[in-house]
Design an enzyme around this catalytic site. Sequence first.
Site, PDB file in Angstrom:
ATOM      1  N   LYS A  86     -49.727  45.013  51.332  1.00 58.83           N
ATOM      2  CA  LYS A  86     -50.306  46.349  51.204  1.00 58.83           C
ATOM      3  C   LYS A  86     -51.745  46.353  51.691  1.00 58.83           C
ATOM      4  CE  LYS A  86     -47.167  48.379  47.950  1.00 58.83           C
ATOM      5  NZ  LYS A  86     -46.840  48.758  46.581  1.00 58.83           N
ATOM      6  N   LYS A 109     -33.974  48.263  56.477  1.00 57.38           N
ATOM      7  CA  LYS A 109     -33.337  48.860  55.300  1.00 57.38           C
ATOM      8  C   LYS A 109     -33.798  50.301  55.097  1.00 57.38           C
ATOM      9  CE  LYS A 109     -36.070  47.750  51.238  1.00 57.38           C
ATOM     10  NZ  LYS A 109     -36.091  47.193  49.897  1.00 57.38           N
ATOM     11  N   LYS A 125     -37.840  54.811  51.484  1.00 54.09           N
ATOM     12  CA  LYS A 125     -38.546  56.079  51.316  1.00 54.09           C
ATOM     13  C   LYS A 125     -39.737  56.159  52.266  1.00 54.09           C
ATOM     14  CE  LYS A 125     -38.515  59.826  49.423  1.00 54.09           C
ATOM     15  NZ  LYS A 125     -37.293  60.623  49.314  1.00 54.09           N
TER      16      LYS A 125
HETATM   17  P1  AMP Z   1     -37.876  51.044  45.608  1.00 58.35           P
HETATM   18  O1  AMP Z   1     -37.623  52.503  45.762  1.00 58.35           O
HETATM   19  O2  AMP Z   1     -38.115  50.336  46.903  1.00 58.35           O
HETATM   20  O3  AMP Z   1     -38.916  50.745  44.559  1.00 58.35           O
HETATM   21  O4  AMP Z   1     -36.519  50.389  45.058  1.00 58.35           O
HETATM   22  C1  AMP Z   1     -35.946  50.669  43.819  1.00 58.35           C
HETATM   23  C2  AMP Z   1     -34.683  49.826  43.713  1.00 58.35           C
HETATM   24  O5  AMP Z   1     -33.752  50.159  44.761  1.00 58.35           O
HETATM   25  C3  AMP Z   1     -34.944  48.314  43.859  1.00 58.35           C
HETATM   26  O6  AMP Z   1     -34.082  47.617  42.962  1.00 58.35           O
HETATM   27  C4  AMP Z   1     -34.557  48.014  45.294  1.00 58.35           C
HETATM   28  O7  AMP Z   1     -34.127  46.685  45.451  1.00 58.35           O
HETATM   29  C5  AMP Z   1     -33.410  49.011  45.539  1.00 58.35           C
HETATM   30  N1  AMP Z   1     -33.357  49.421  46.971  1.00 58.35           N
HETATM   31  C6  AMP Z   1     -34.331  50.085  47.655  1.00 58.35           C
HETATM   32  N2  AMP Z   1     -33.947  50.312  48.945  1.00 58.35           N
HETATM   33  C7  AMP Z   1     -32.704  49.779  49.081  1.00 58.35           C
HETATM   34  C8  AMP Z   1     -31.763  49.694  50.173  1.00 58.35           C
HETATM   35  N3  AMP Z   1     -32.012  50.236  51.374  1.00 58.35           N
HETATM   36  N4  AMP Z   1     -30.575  49.083  49.947  1.00 58.35           N
HETATM   37  C9  AMP Z   1     -30.294  48.560  48.728  1.00 58.35           C
HETATM   38  N5  AMP Z   1     -31.131  48.603  47.663  1.00 58.35           N
HETATM   39  C10 AMP Z   1     -32.321  49.202  47.818  1.00 58.35           C
END
Ligand code: AMP
Length: 341
Positions: free
Chosen positions: A122, A203, A206
């Site tokens: 970051k 992947k 957001k």
């Molecule tokens: P985040 O929004 O990145 O904080 O992710 C919240 C949860 O969603 C975490 O457990 C991540 O590992 C999972 N996650 C986020 N993006 C993906 C993705 N594209 N595929 C699978 N799991 C995801």
Amino acid sequence: MPAASTADAARPRILSGMQPTSDSLHLGNYLGALVNWVGLQDDFDAYYFVADLHALTVPTDPQVLRRRTRATAAQFIAGGVDPTRSAVFCQSHIPAHAELGWVMNCLTGDGEARRMTQFKDKVAKGQSASVGLLTYPMLMAADILMYDAAYVPVGEDQRQHLEITRDLAERFNTRFGETLVVPDPYIVKGAAKIMDLQEPTAKMSKTGSSPKGLIDLMEDPSRIAKNIRSAVTDTDAEVRYDPEGKPGVSNLLVIHSVLSGTPVADVADAFAGRGYGDLKQEVADVVIEALTPFQQRMSTLLDDPAELDRILADGADRAAEVAHATMSRVRDAVGLLPAAR
Ligand code: AMP
Ligand code: TRP
């Protein structure tokens, strides 16, 4: 063995959290994390929380944070987390998270904190770093250690945070006597990783994905279908599961497979000899079929914020009981004088 063994042997305790950083989770969060949380409720005593204190590490408008905190909790429930079985709560409702976070800060070396890859990334991306961002992992360690969690189901990206949590728990126990349960990560085998529709080697995320690459759970079904129809595939027109060679097609097959509960090879076989248009249409149908009831449950929950707040208050009551017990042990272990009254 630590003195703390509050998790009952039949149903070990698990804990996980998500930050309220958006109004809508995306299909990656849903299929990669939430679906898994829902499944774990049968075998574990589950604690699922909205990490609103962590969200303060990035500047956010107070109104927006409040709205997203409710929306995130509502999405847990709309996705199938059952608040009568699992504790669903908001991190800041348990002020002891910040208190235990402070104790963890005092056990962490300055260099150790600065070496965490998420912090370094970051900072490298030019995000202005607060001390809160630096100590994010210590607050996360507190979240986990507060509940004597045996397992913490998280994605691969959280592995380093789990490792420092284990280190801090062991350090605490060595210095002050067995007090904290050292958790195991629970990186679920075969948890779906959902890729960006436009850039299927990255992947779905957001912050990293363009609007066309993302499927927001709260999005209008016609927009969702449109995004799926314009997903990037390849030119050889053969439906086959091959994540290396055919990332776009494989991503669509994975989405179908998880939502329809069909092994990915069977989904691929069903499309043998058919075109990408058919595959995209059916994936869109499967996604919309799953998201329609989700969206209906969300609108019921969001229409009655008082009820949602009651659910969070009940969850906080359950969480507070465990947190209170942990903090008594921790305060005693480190030598904080108990208040007489
Ligand atoms: P985040 O929004 O990145 O904080 O992710 C919240 C949860 O969603 C975490 O457990 C991540 O590992 C999972 N996650 C986020 N993006 C993906 C993705 N594209 N595929 C699978 N799991 C995801
Ligand atoms: N850091 C996690 C994420 O970004 C969210 C989180 C905060 C968390 N505290 C936690 C996850 C404790 C599991 C356990 O996804």
